[in-house]
Design a protein around this motif. Structure first.
Motif, PDB file in Angstrom:
ATOM      1  N   LEU A 281      -9.996  -6.485  -3.562  1.00 27.90           N
ATOM      2  CA  LEU A 281      -9.766  -5.059  -3.349  1.00 27.90           C
ATOM      3  C   LEU A 281     -10.915  -4.290  -3.977  1.00 27.90           C
ATOM      4  CD1 LEU A 281      -6.556  -6.281  -4.014  1.00 27.90           C
ATOM      5  CD2 LEU A 281      -6.226  -4.089  -2.869  1.00 27.90           C
TER       6      LEU A 281
ATOM      7  N   ALA B 262      -1.728  -1.573  -3.940  1.00 31.65           N
ATOM      8  CA  ALA B 262      -2.894  -0.691  -3.796  1.00 31.65           C
ATOM      9  C   ALA B 262      -2.386   0.743  -3.683  1.00 31.65           C
ATOM     10  CB  ALA B 262      -3.697  -1.067  -2.564  1.00 31.65           C
TER      11      ALA B 262
ATOM     12  N   HIS C 239       0.852  -1.201   0.000  1.00 28.97           N
ATOM     13  CA  HIS C 239       0.000   0.000   0.000  1.00 28.97           C
ATOM     14  C   HIS C 239       0.877   1.236   0.000  1.00 28.97           C
ATOM     15  CE1 HIS C 239      -2.695   2.916   2.454  1.00 28.97           C
ATOM     16  NE2 HIS C 239      -2.886   3.096   1.150  1.00 28.97           N
TER      17      HIS C 239
END
Length: 301
Positions: A139, A66, A8
């Motif tokens: 996701l 992400a 992330h």
């Protein structure tokens, strides 16, 4: 796959100094943002730091990345093309993107701007939230970016998107997948001042409270931190991450990314989070792991 590694990061704010800026495209809120960039922000968001973060991330070979918004500074078509080139060249192939407020600073033609990120994102504005599944993890990308008045960096998801989010979370939860929600603006009150906040955060919080999620990831605050939202049966962890290009000596503000390992268990998921922090002229600071256990329990809606 019974285990994946998710990376992330957020708010790279890729420099636009070498791009040609059409004067007519600057006769709006972009002019103020560009002035802020020239006077201050270009000294805070440093390309060399971003390169270091990306190299460190790639060295771990995550299964999926992400990226929670603000790839650009002004949301210009040239910046969006530059960001698409950066995604193809520098980021792992399995990267998932949502827009940030800087990416939608003013209204512009989607095909010429955010539509260029379709390989990594929803292809059209009405296609949010969108879902990408990697192994046991789903996701879910939410769009909180909306053009706002000058000096306002707030976000909004709208009731239709919030209702679709609740339905998606419910359905995916019934499938037994680990639900990781991506949103640019922090959905927890108090992380950013009102002019930068998610205006209808109550809609997002209600969707999480009704349908549940295993993890929420956000950016925007340029600050790393952990908070939570109420879920149907247990609190849902909410992880924020600092800008991936930020120059700062403060660990919570310095450029960082999060390595998130998600493994399936007999009852649910084991989630292990390690934050890696990049301060100027210092070795990488690797924080101790944060560990969460999440259980597969079908949620009401």
């Amino acid at each position: 796959m019974t285990e994946i590694t998710l990376a992330h990061l957020s708010d790279p704010h890729i420099a636009h100094d070498k791009l040609c800026l059409p004067p007519t495209a600057m006769l709006n809120k972009r002019a103020l943002s560009h002035l802020s960039w020239r006077r201050k922000r270009r000294f805070l968001h440093v390309g060399a730091i971003l390169d270091r973060v990306v190299a460190d991330l790639r060295a771990t070979a995550p299964d999926v990345v992400a990226l929670t918004g603000d790839l650009t500074n002004l949301g210009l078509p040239a910046e969006c093309r530059q960001a698409a080139d950066w995604l193809r060249r520098d980021m792992p192939a399995q990267t998932i993107v949502i827009p940030g407020n800087h990416d939608m600073l003013v209204r512009d033609r989607w095909p010429n701007t955010l539509g260029l990120w379709a390989p990594w994102m929803a292809p059209a504005p009405d296609d949010f939230p969108f879902v990408r599944q990697v192994g046991p993890v789903a996701l879910i990308g939410v769009n909180s970016a909306r053009p706002m008045p000058c000096f306002v960096a707030a976000g909004q998801i709208g009731r239709p998107q919030a209702d679709r989010l609740a339905a998606i979370l419910h359905d995916i939860g019934r499938q037994g997948l680990c639900r990781v929600v991506m949103i640019h603006h922090p959905p927890v009150a108090g992380i950013v001042p009102p002019r930068k906040a998610l205006l209808d955060a109550a809609l997002f919080r209600d969707a999480i409270a009704r349908a549940g999620a295993e993890l929420v990831l956000h950016g925007h605050s340029h600050m790393s931190g952990l908070s939570s939202l109420p879920g149907p049966l247990a609190p849902v962890p909410v992880l924020g991450i600092a800008s991936a290009s930020m120059r700062s000596d403060r660990p919570e503000r310095a450029a960082a990314w999060q390595q998130i390992r998600i493994a399936t268990t007999e009852r649910g998921f084991h989630i292990e989070i390690r934050r890696r922090i990049f301060r100027p002229d210092m070795p990488v600071l690797a924080l101790p792991a944060m560990i969460f256990a999440s259980y597969r329990i079908p949620s009401p809606i």
